[in-house]
Structure formats: structure tokens, C-alpha cells
Design an enzyme around this catalytic site. Sequence first.
Site, PDB file in Angstrom:
ATOM      1  N   ASP A  80       0.794  -1.232   0.097  1.00  0.00           N
ATOM      2  CA  ASP A  80      -0.043   0.054  -0.042  1.00  0.00           C
ATOM      3  C   ASP A  80       0.845   1.320   0.088  1.00  0.00           C
ATOM      4  OD1 ASP A  80      -1.937   1.930   0.230  1.00  0.00           O
ATOM      5  OD2 ASP A  80      -2.743   1.212   2.202  1.00  0.00           O
ATOM      6  N   ASP A 108      -3.398   2.409  -5.584  1.00  0.00           N
ATOM      7  CA  ASP A 108      -2.056   2.590  -4.969  1.00  0.00           C
ATOM      8  C   ASP A 108      -2.011   1.133  -3.905  1.00  0.00           C
ATOM      9  OD1 ASP A 108      -4.210   3.183  -2.953  1.00  0.00           O
ATOM     10  OD2 ASP A 108      -2.565   4.290  -1.768  1.00  0.00           O
ATOM     11  N   GLU A 109      -2.728   0.073  -4.424  1.00  0.00           N
ATOM     12  CA  GLU A 109      -2.841  -1.071  -3.445  1.00  0.00           C
ATOM     13  C   GLU A 109      -2.510  -2.240  -4.536  1.00  0.00           C
ATOM     14  OE1 GLU A 109      -5.368  -0.343   0.679  1.00  0.00           O
ATOM     15  OE2 GLU A 109      -6.290  -0.647  -1.294  1.00  0.00           O
TER      16      GLU A 109
HETATM   17 MG   LIG Z   1      -2.389   4.005   0.325  1.00  0.00          MG
END
Ligand SMILES: [Mg+2]
Length: 347
Positions: A7, A103-104
Site C-alpha cells: 500500500d 495504490d494497493e
Molecule cells: Mg495508500
Amino acid sequence: MRILFVDMDYFYAACEEVRHPELKGKPLLVSSPGGKSRGVVESCNYEARRLGIKSAMPVMDALKIKPDIQCVQADHDYYDEQSGRIMAFLKTFTTRMEVISVDEAALDIGSMGHDDESMLANKIKDGIFNEVGLPCTIGISKGKILAKMVCDSAKPNGIKILEDDEIRGFLWSRSVEDIPGVGRKTAERLGKRGIRTIGDLSRVNPVVLRDAVGSFSKELHDLASGIDNSVIIEHCETLSIGRERTLENPTSDIDRASDTLKALVGEVMDDLDKHQFLLKTITAKVKYTDFSDRIHSKSLSHPTDSRDVLLREATSLLKDLMSSKKARKIGVRVSSFTGKSKQKKLF
Ligand SMILES: [Mg+2]
């Protein structure tokens, strides 16, 4: 199974810090359109978080806390581009990976013969930093949900590895709200029944739990007992979904190809539903009777899973392509996926 969950830390704000280094070190927020009067905080750096500024807060409220806070309007095209570079890098470590959001990502590292997980996590973290200059946090555990929780617990800029015999110790003292998918409302419903920690959750009578949260209860109870059967939905192998078909009668009239087009759109959407994706980019392709071909693409301003939108946009793209020559084959392709955020479901 071993899952490595990555993350990115304060992703949008970190992206802005990279391209505008002068913003670094002081409180910074990234706002939605509407800016200081109507915008909401989409992301903020840790200097801003320490003051109590959070994602989803109206920018006006953030300004009350810190009137001179640095405020940048979100540039999603830029963040998508950075995300693409990160995901392409991560994909070099495994053949099984799920891009969960911009973003993961979750990587199945169990079958890849990586024997030292700590070394692998460091290599990935350093590699991402070299690639895009951005910090991230990595969590490793036996399932996707657990790995995400481990990752959350190690933020920011951390690495944490949870062995199977540490799972209960890790889980039971934590609040139910630390479980992905458990929001404030679910936590309140559980709290009313005296269930506050994940340990409470593991001991509760399943009937009481079902009464509180319905069908979500089994997943919650399993997780509290350390069972995590979440599966990786690979989409790195599925960076786009497309179909093409030869027309019965070559034509330059889009209306005469509409049945074929509808069928293609239907099949693409069925596939998209299976993967629980939202699409952002639509590409139409035409092969002409002279065997030349052309493609035409469009990116939507917002991700969608609407059949009507796809049909409308694909029709208009194809119309442009079919103006002159006769088409003998048409195709529709969708890409730039994001995962659907599902309510009442952990992933
Ligand atoms: Mg994040």
C-alpha cells in the site's frame, strides 16, 4: 498461501511531493475539484495528518485547522501514470497479483520460491522507491485480508511479516474497525452487542452475529478465528478485456452493425462483472474489406461498469471509424481497470 500486500503511503500527496519537492516537509493536502471552497481532501501528507487533517474532510475544515496549508488540486492522470509504473514493477515478482486500487496490490508470493520474505519485502520497497521515488508499506501474511491488516498496522513506510502462529495474538486485541470493510455503522451495531475487539468477535455466538450484520457474519467470524480464504483476483494477466467479430455483411453503416456491437459489449461486460472491475478506457477497432485496420480510443472521466455507457461510447467511436470504408470485422476493448469497492464484503 503467502500474500504480500503493498500500500503506497499517502499516495496522491506523495506524488505531488515528488514532482514539487518544494512542497515537502510542510502540511500538504490534495483536494478534489472545487478547491478551497467546495473541495474535499483526497489525500494529505503526514505533516497534515498530525494536525488532525484527514481524507474525505471538506477542505474548508482543513483550512480552519491550518489556514496556510499547502493545497493542490488532484491530477488523477498523473497518479494513474505513477500507479501504472508501480504495478508493472510489482508484476515482475509474481505471476499472480491483484491490483486492488490505484495504490494497493496483493501479490501471491507463496508459490514463487521466495524463501526469505523479509529480503523480498525490502527489495520490493526499495525497488518502488527507485522507480517512482514514493514510500510504501508492505504487510505479509497467509491471506489477502490479513496481509492488508498487517500492512495497515505497519504504516507509514514499514514492513511487517506475520507468521501463522502470531495471527491470533495480532488480531484479537485489535478493534473490529481495523477489519477492512467494517465501517463505523457496522462497528456501532457490533458495539451495541458488546463486540468491540476482534477477540470479542471470535467468541460471539454466530446467531447473535448474524442478527447484527447479516450475511457478513460468516466472513467476520472466520477472519476473527484466523481463517482468511480471500482469493487473489488476477488482473495483471487481464490488463484489458476485448472481443471482436466478423460482420455477416460488410458495411460502413454503424446501425447495420448494431446487433453485433451489442453482443460484443454484452460479452465484455460479463467478463468485467466476473472480475468486479470498473473500466475507464474504451477502444474500438475496425478491420476493413481491404484488410487494413484502425483503432480509436477514449478515456472516460470516471470509471464505470455501465453497459449503457459502454455501448454508447463504443458506438460513437465505431461511427467515427466507419465513415469511409466498409468494415468486415469490428472489435471492442476496455482497459484501465479499478476494482469495485464492495460494501459488506471484505474484498
Ligand atoms: Mg495508500
